[in-house]
Write a protein that holds these residues in place. Structure first.
Motif, PDB file in Angstrom:
ATOM      1  N   UNK A  75      22.049  38.339  50.362  1.00 38.90           N
ATOM      2  CA  UNK A  75      22.501  39.689  50.000  1.00 38.90           C
ATOM      3  C   UNK A  75      22.788  39.749  48.506  1.00 38.90           C
ATOM      4  N   UNK A  76      23.453  38.728  47.988  1.00 40.52           N
ATOM      5  CA  UNK A  76      23.775  38.684  46.564  1.00 40.52           C
ATOM      6  C   UNK A  76      22.506  38.677  45.725  1.00 40.52           C
ATOM      7  N   UNK A  77      21.544  37.822  46.082  1.00 39.65           N
ATOM      8  CA  UNK A  77      20.292  37.756  45.322  1.00 39.65           C
ATOM      9  C   UNK A  77      19.502  39.055  45.441  1.00 39.65           C
ATOM     10  N   UNK A  78      19.536  39.685  46.599  1.00 37.88           N
ATOM     11  CA  UNK A  78      18.851  40.971  46.764  1.00 37.88           C
ATOM     12  C   UNK A  78      19.478  42.031  45.865  1.00 37.88           C
ATOM     13  N   UNK A  79      20.799  41.993  45.755  1.00 33.50           N
ATOM     14  CA  UNK A  79      21.482  42.913  44.849  1.00 33.50           C
ATOM     15  C   UNK A  79      21.098  42.668  43.402  1.00 33.50           C
ATOM     16  N   UNK A  80      21.024  41.399  43.026  1.00 35.11           N
ATOM     17  CA  UNK A  80      20.603  41.071  41.662  1.00 35.11           C
ATOM     18  C   UNK A  80      19.169  41.520  41.417  1.00 35.11           C
ATOM     19  N   UNK A  81      18.337  41.396  42.444  1.00 33.58           N
ATOM     20  CA  UNK A  81      16.940  41.843  42.327  1.00 33.58           C
ATOM     21  C   UNK A  81      16.890  43.347  42.054  1.00 33.58           C
ATOM     22  N   UNK A  82      17.791  44.103  42.682  1.00 31.63           N
ATOM     23  CA  UNK A  82      17.843  45.546  42.430  1.00 31.63           C
ATOM     24  C   UNK A  82      18.109  45.839  40.957  1.00 31.63           C
ATOM     25  N   UNK A  83      18.956  45.029  40.346  1.00 31.14           N
ATOM     26  CA  UNK A  83      19.286  45.247  38.935  1.00 31.14           C
ATOM     27  C   UNK A  83      18.230  44.684  37.984  1.00 31.14           C
ATOM     28  N   UNK A  84      17.705  43.518  38.285  1.00 32.20           N
ATOM     29  CA  UNK A  84      16.886  42.797  37.310  1.00 32.20           C
ATOM     30  C   UNK A  84      15.437  42.568  37.737  1.00 32.20           C
ATOM     31  N   UNK A  85      15.034  43.107  38.866  1.00 34.58           N
ATOM     32  CA  UNK A  85      13.692  42.877  39.382  1.00 34.58           C
ATOM     33  C   UNK A  85      12.582  43.254  38.413  1.00 34.58           C
ATOM     34  N   UNK A  86      12.791  44.303  37.656  1.00 35.85           N
ATOM     35  CA  UNK A  86      11.756  44.750  36.716  1.00 35.85           C
ATOM     36  C   UNK A  86      11.563  43.777  35.556  1.00 35.85           C
ATOM     37  N   UNK A  87      12.469  42.840  35.394  1.00 30.29           N
ATOM     38  CA  UNK A  87      12.333  41.834  34.336  1.00 30.29           C
ATOM     39  C   UNK A  87      11.504  40.632  34.789  1.00 30.29           C
ATOM     40  N   UNK A  88      11.154  40.600  36.065  1.00 30.55           N
ATOM     41  CA  UNK A  88      10.375  39.496  36.617  1.00 30.55           C
ATOM     42  C   UNK A  88       8.883  39.775  36.495  1.00 30.55           C
ATOM     43  N   UNK A  89       8.089  38.717  36.565  1.00 34.07           N
ATOM     44  CA  UNK A  89       6.638  38.888  36.561  1.00 34.07           C
ATOM     45  C   UNK A  89       6.196  39.435  37.918  1.00 34.07           C
ATOM     46  N   UNK A  90       4.991  39.947  37.992  1.00 31.96           N
ATOM     47  CA  UNK A  90       4.463  40.452  39.254  1.00 31.96           C
ATOM     48  C   UNK A  90       4.422  39.356  40.316  1.00 31.96           C
ATOM     49  N   UNK A  91       4.058  38.146  39.917  1.00 35.68           N
ATOM     50  CA  UNK A  91       3.997  37.030  40.859  1.00 35.68           C
ATOM     51  C   UNK A  91       5.394  36.708  41.389  1.00 35.68           C
ATOM     52  N   UNK A  92       6.376  36.668  40.502  1.00 38.91           N
ATOM     53  CA  UNK A  92       7.746  36.398  40.935  1.00 38.91           C
ATOM     54  C   UNK A  92       8.241  37.475  41.894  1.00 38.91           C
TER      55      UNK A  92
END
Length: 113
Positions: free
Chosen positions: A22-39
């Motif tokens: 849940x914590x990582x999913x929340x972080x993904x909501x905030x920072x997901x656009x900073x990741x590469x498409x593969x990530x």
């Protein structure tokens, strides 16, 4: 079972009890656009689509170990972004501050964050 995540900032300590996923999913909501498409693809497949490492590896025509490494690297990157930028922590702090405000004001602030 919940993990305890301790978030610190300027000497303050905030204890957040939640599952790692849940914590990582929340972080993904905030920072997901900073990741590469593969990530993004690997992370979403593993955490949101509940695919196993073997299933992701088969779909992406790569090894299970490579997928595992990429997902761990992505998790570490999300944690690094939160450590440096603190958007999730700041959002939790704001939610704590506004919990006693008038409902109309609270809704307006929540829409902004």
């Amino acid at each position: 079972m919940c993990d305890v995540w301790i978030i610190t900032h300027d000497g303050g300590v905030y204890i957040v009890e939640m599952d790692k996923e849940i914590y990582l999913s929340g972080l993904y909501d905030y920072y997901g656009e900073l990741l590469t498409d593969k990530q993004k693809n690997y992370f979403e497949s593993y955490y949101f689509n509940n695919l196993s490492l073997a299933e992701i590896a088969e779909n992406c025509n790569t090894s299970r170990n490579a997928i595992h490494k990429q997902i761990k690297d992505t998790e570490n990157k999300l944690l690094y972004y939160e450590d440096k930028l603190g958007l999730c922590r700041k959002s939790l702090e704001i939610m704590e501050i506004i919990k006693d405000l008038d409902d109309d004001i609270k809704e307006q602030i929540e829409e902004l964050i």
